[in-house]
Design a protein around this motif. Sequence first.
Motif, PDB file in Angstrom:
ATOM      1  N   TRP A  95       0.805  -1.224   0.000  1.00  0.00           N
ATOM      2  CA  TRP A  95       0.000   0.000   0.000  1.00  0.00           C
ATOM      3  C   TRP A  95       0.836   1.271   0.000  1.00  0.00           C
TER       4      TRP A  95
ATOM      5  N   ARG B 279      -0.328   3.749  -2.872  1.00  0.00           N
ATOM      6  CA  ARG B 279      -1.696   4.252  -2.764  1.00  0.00           C
ATOM      7  C   ARG B 279      -1.933   5.070  -1.503  1.00  0.00           C
TER       8      ARG B 279
ATOM      9  N   VAL C 259     -12.052   5.415  -4.643  1.00  0.00           N
ATOM     10  CA  VAL C 259     -13.233   4.644  -4.273  1.00  0.00           C
ATOM     11  C   VAL C 259     -14.393   5.624  -4.176  1.00  0.00           C
TER      12      VAL C 259
ATOM     13  N   ASP D 244     -18.618   5.174   4.733  1.00  0.00           N
ATOM     14  CA  ASP D 244     -18.143   5.782   3.488  1.00  0.00           C
ATOM     15  C   ASP D 244     -18.804   7.126   3.170  1.00  0.00           C
TER      16      ASP D 244
ATOM     17  N   ASP E  88     -12.670  10.798  -2.056  1.00  0.00           N
ATOM     18  CA  ASP E  88     -12.257   9.405  -2.176  1.00  0.00           C
ATOM     19  C   ASP E  88     -12.614   8.689  -0.874  1.00  0.00           C
TER      20      ASP E  88
ATOM     21  N   ARG F 251     -11.690   6.018   0.192  1.00  0.00           N
ATOM     22  CA  ARG F 251     -10.526   5.353   0.785  1.00  0.00           C
ATOM     23  C   ARG F 251     -10.032   6.129   2.004  1.00  0.00           C
TER      24      ARG F 251
ATOM     25  N   GLU G 217     -10.659   3.099   5.443  1.00  0.00           N
ATOM     26  CA  GLU G 217      -9.562   2.380   6.083  1.00  0.00           C
ATOM     27  C   GLU G 217      -9.535   2.631   7.586  1.00  0.00           C
TER      28      GLU G 217
ATOM     29  N   GLU H 103     -14.555  -4.315  -1.229  1.00  0.00           N
ATOM     30  CA  GLU H 103     -13.246  -4.339  -0.591  1.00  0.00           C
ATOM     31  C   GLU H 103     -13.009  -5.759  -0.071  1.00  0.00           C
TER      32      GLU H 103
END
Length: 428
Positions: free
Chosen positions: A130, A133, A145, A154, A165, A167, A171, A375
């Motif tokens: 990772w 990214r 994403v 999200d 995004d 992401r 996470e 995911e």
Amino acid sequence: LCLLLFRMLSPMFSICRMPLGHAFLRIDHKKHNVTFIKRFYGTVYGIVFHVLIDLCLAPDTGGIKDNTVTAVITEGTFNYVTRSACIVAYNRIFRMGKPVGKRRFSGIRFAETMGDPITLRIVNRDWQNWTDRMSVFGAEFGDKVTAVRPGHADLTGVLKYDRDDARDILERASARETAARVAVGALCKQFLQACGIEVVSHVIKIGGISVDEGNIDRSKIGSGNSELNCYDEAAEEKMKAKIQEAIQAGDTLGGVFEVIVRGAPLGLGSHIQWDKRLDGKLAWAMMAIQAIKGVEIGAGFQCGELPGSQIHDEMFLDESKKVYRKTNRAGGLEGGMTNGEEICIKACMKPIPTLMQPLNSVDIGSKSEASACKERSDVCAVSAASVVGEAMTAIVMTEAVLDKFGSDAMVDLLRNVTSYKERVQGSL
């Protein structure tokens, strides 16, 4: 110097929306009498055990615990960390086991704590995949994403923090950060054991399949090797079959687990003000676990269905004039305090929101309807959640013990525990 640099750059990191990696941050709050392993979330009196970053995104995650009462730490304590933080239960995907790395400790010398902060570190072996990214600096890399998932953080997260995004949200919102909480809970469990208190858990329902309480020997809970942390073998086989059905359907399953605290002395917690009630703290700790949507203590919601004569635990005197009860519908807590019975807490976990057959959603980039993103995810993580529940309960119980018996050295604390138990037992 590193800490100073971190503090200087932290606003910039926040603007750049990138993870910080190795930094350890210590936050001091209102002083409290002696602590062992303090809580690391919300309002604390000793310190915040700061979870550095989600396990998916950084080389390691870790924490610091302050004002540690001196005590002996055994190597076996950290077997619990391996079992719990990185558990690979029945049909959990292999990646969930990747954060099993080296654990480095400070604050412990020759297997004994010294009173100074203890630092734990869990190395993430998946970090190398990772680095592009999730780079702190440099050009953006990888697809964004944008097809947000129903049931996840999200959409709300990207709107709240003005991101484009998901992401940046998903996470950190992931339950993988609970690995650090379980690491702290492992130390708390050993501390509690020294005080005669044990915290265990078991799964009682997955996907509508429930255990038969008559098939469970409650004295053995916490000592088995079940793949689902379930102590009804017949029900466990049905649960496994249900999980296989969900896998084939591209679906996910939730369930219910129970955490049990044995040996807690009467009088932990307090009725004198709302924020000292132990049942409130335990319920909050459970609800702070990702995907937990409901908590019961004792008979829980049955208390709203049955009359008082069928809910409250009647008291009796034995031959030696000691109080005992034939039932434990209160779940070991009355008036915000432990009453000497087992503490029983149930928590309901919703199905994981990442489905291999995605639900209908929206794309925040194109502003159109779309299938939700996929995911890497588990099908059912109730068993893992039960272990996280153990850890969170152990942390709260440790604080309760320290609030009641706090001391600088373990020998003093145990003396206080013994003296208090003798006084209470001698009264009635």
